[in-house]
Design an enzyme around this catalytic site. Sequence first.
Site, PDB file in Angstrom:
ATOM      1  N   ARG A  15      27.589  20.271  30.183  1.00  0.00           N
ATOM      2  CA  ARG A  15      28.413  19.240  30.808  1.00  0.00           C
ATOM      3  C   ARG A  15      29.275  18.514  29.761  1.00  0.00           C
ATOM      4  O   ARG A  15      29.069  18.675  28.574  1.00  0.00           O
ATOM      5  CB  ARG A  15      27.525  18.234  31.544  1.00  0.00           C
ATOM      6  CG  ARG A  15      26.819  18.797  32.761  1.00  0.00           C
ATOM      7  CD  ARG A  15      25.807  17.821  33.342  1.00  0.00           C
ATOM      8  NE  ARG A  15      24.665  17.623  32.458  1.00  0.00           N
ATOM      9  CZ  ARG A  15      23.660  16.788  32.712  1.00  0.00           C
ATOM     10  NH1 ARG A  15      23.667  16.065  33.821  1.00  0.00           N
ATOM     11  NH2 ARG A  15      22.661  16.666  31.868  1.00  0.00           N
ATOM     12  N   LYS A  75      24.048  13.792  27.088  1.00  0.00           N
ATOM     13  CA  LYS A  75      22.664  13.605  26.646  1.00  0.00           C
ATOM     14  C   LYS A  75      22.579  12.656  25.456  1.00  0.00           C
ATOM     15  O   LYS A  75      23.539  12.423  24.738  1.00  0.00           O
ATOM     16  CB  LYS A  75      22.030  14.951  26.283  1.00  0.00           C
ATOM     17  CG  LYS A  75      21.909  15.908  27.461  1.00  0.00           C
ATOM     18  CD  LYS A  75      21.123  15.299  28.618  1.00  0.00           C
ATOM     19  CE  LYS A  75      19.649  15.139  28.304  1.00  0.00           C
ATOM     20  NZ  LYS A  75      18.900  14.561  29.454  1.00  0.00           N
ATOM     21  N   TYR A  96      23.295   9.466  29.054  1.00  0.00           N
ATOM     22  CA  TYR A  96      21.926   9.465  29.589  1.00  0.00           C
ATOM     23  C   TYR A  96      21.006   9.338  28.378  1.00  0.00           C
ATOM     24  O   TYR A  96      20.708  10.321  27.702  1.00  0.00           O
ATOM     25  CB  TYR A  96      21.630  10.767  30.337  1.00  0.00           C
ATOM     26  CG  TYR A  96      22.331  10.887  31.672  1.00  0.00           C
ATOM     27  CD1 TYR A  96      21.868  10.171  32.776  1.00  0.00           C
ATOM     28  CD2 TYR A  96      23.436  11.717  31.831  1.00  0.00           C
ATOM     29  CE1 TYR A  96      22.509  10.272  34.004  1.00  0.00           C
ATOM     30  CE2 TYR A  96      24.074  11.824  33.058  1.00  0.00           C
ATOM     31  CZ  TYR A  96      23.606  11.100  34.140  1.00  0.00           C
ATOM     32  OH  TYR A  96      24.246  11.210  35.356  1.00  0.00           O
ATOM     33  N   HIS A  98      17.726   7.965  28.187  1.00  0.00           N
ATOM     34  CA  HIS A  98      16.308   8.269  28.454  1.00  0.00           C
ATOM     35  C   HIS A  98      15.417   7.836  27.290  1.00  0.00           C
ATOM     36  O   HIS A  98      14.594   8.602  26.793  1.00  0.00           O
ATOM     37  CB  HIS A  98      16.123   9.769  28.725  1.00  0.00           C
ATOM     38  CG  HIS A  98      16.731  10.208  30.020  1.00  0.00           C
ATOM     39  ND1 HIS A  98      16.285   9.759  31.242  1.00  0.00           N
ATOM     40  CD2 HIS A  98      17.766  11.058  30.277  1.00  0.00           C
ATOM     41  CE1 HIS A  98      17.013  10.313  32.212  1.00  0.00           C
ATOM     42  NE2 HIS A  98      17.921  11.089  31.660  1.00  0.00           N
ATOM     43  N   GLU A 121      21.278   6.335  33.409  1.00  0.00           N
ATOM     44  CA  GLU A 121      20.151   6.403  34.354  1.00  0.00           C
ATOM     45  C   GLU A 121      19.580   5.046  34.734  1.00  0.00           C
ATOM     46  O   GLU A 121      18.743   4.958  35.636  1.00  0.00           O
ATOM     47  CB  GLU A 121      19.034   7.297  33.785  1.00  0.00           C
ATOM     48  CG  GLU A 121      18.220   6.705  32.663  1.00  0.00           C
ATOM     49  CD  GLU A 121      18.850   6.865  31.297  1.00  0.00           C
ATOM     50  OE1 GLU A 121      18.197   6.518  30.302  1.00  0.00           O
ATOM     51  OE2 GLU A 121      20.008   7.353  31.215  1.00  0.00           O
ATOM     52  N   ASP A 274      12.458  14.247  31.278  1.00  0.00           N
ATOM     53  CA  ASP A 274      13.355  13.428  30.442  1.00  0.00           C
ATOM     54  C   ASP A 274      12.864  11.992  30.318  1.00  0.00           C
ATOM     55  O   ASP A 274      13.327  11.250  29.456  1.00  0.00           O
ATOM     56  CB  ASP A 274      14.800  13.465  30.957  1.00  0.00           C
ATOM     57  CG  ASP A 274      14.914  13.157  32.430  1.00  0.00           C
ATOM     58  OD1 ASP A 274      13.912  12.705  33.026  1.00  0.00           O
ATOM     59  OD2 ASP A 274      15.999  13.378  32.990  1.00  0.00           O
TER      60      ASP A 274
END
Length: 284
Positions: A15, A75, A96, A98, A121, A274
Amino acid sequence: MIVGVLRERKLGEHRVGLIPKGASQLIQAGHTVLVENDAGVGSGFENIHYKNAGAQMCLKPEDVASRSDMVVKIKEPMEKEHHLLRLLRGKILFAYLHLAGTSPKLTDLLLKHAVTGLAYETIEDTEGRLPLLAPMSGIAGVAAVQFAAEYLQKKHGGCGITLGKMSGVEVARVIILGGGIAGVSAAHTAAGMGAQVTILEKRKERVADLKKMFHGKPVSVVDSSICGIEEYLRGVHVLIGAVLSSGARAEHVISREHILLTARGAVIVDVSIDQGGCIWGSQP
């Protein structure tokens, strides 16, 4: 504002944080967009698409980080990207992150370099929903079932059962932990293929909603707050963990003893990985 877009370096991640159309909208609003070379290739966007949108291309990620006010990616930064955090001091990183599921090292580095980390998120709308996580959860639910179907095959060490319904053949049993967006997406996909699906959900109001949602469909909804999950795990062919604790580490709900109850050659997919995972022994 100068907005930078980094190429993803996590294995298997294709992505991109900003597509050319998004870059064009930012530029039309008076912002500058810097894009690392080949950042969009994995998603089907060539460098020329970004250039045509008015973005400036950069050869090195260091150039993007040092020149931008805000960097967007998908990420969390990998270890090989940690040096870029020094260049983001006092700036914004949108990804994201995480942090509950990664090592404390990344959190410490973000703090050390005074980086403002905006985690996709954890961003909520006015009704407490997670609009940036929702579409990814839907995709994850579908992918969980697709991977489960693949790894149920004998060539992968699976039990050899198919999720598709066939006359005279045992129907595959699928258990889904959690009735959020990922769990619902997985349930629709598995049931559509012909499997016998059960969702285990502990939030009473959500249990009621799910029962209405799946009324008349081959999906059972069980209130796991009032009954043990052991009986449902016995002999199950696919176990999908889709437990979400927003902004926190996922709750560990499946123990080693629980796993031993599943069928020989069963497949376990931990969508919550994740955020640290919700199933004993699961690792990224």
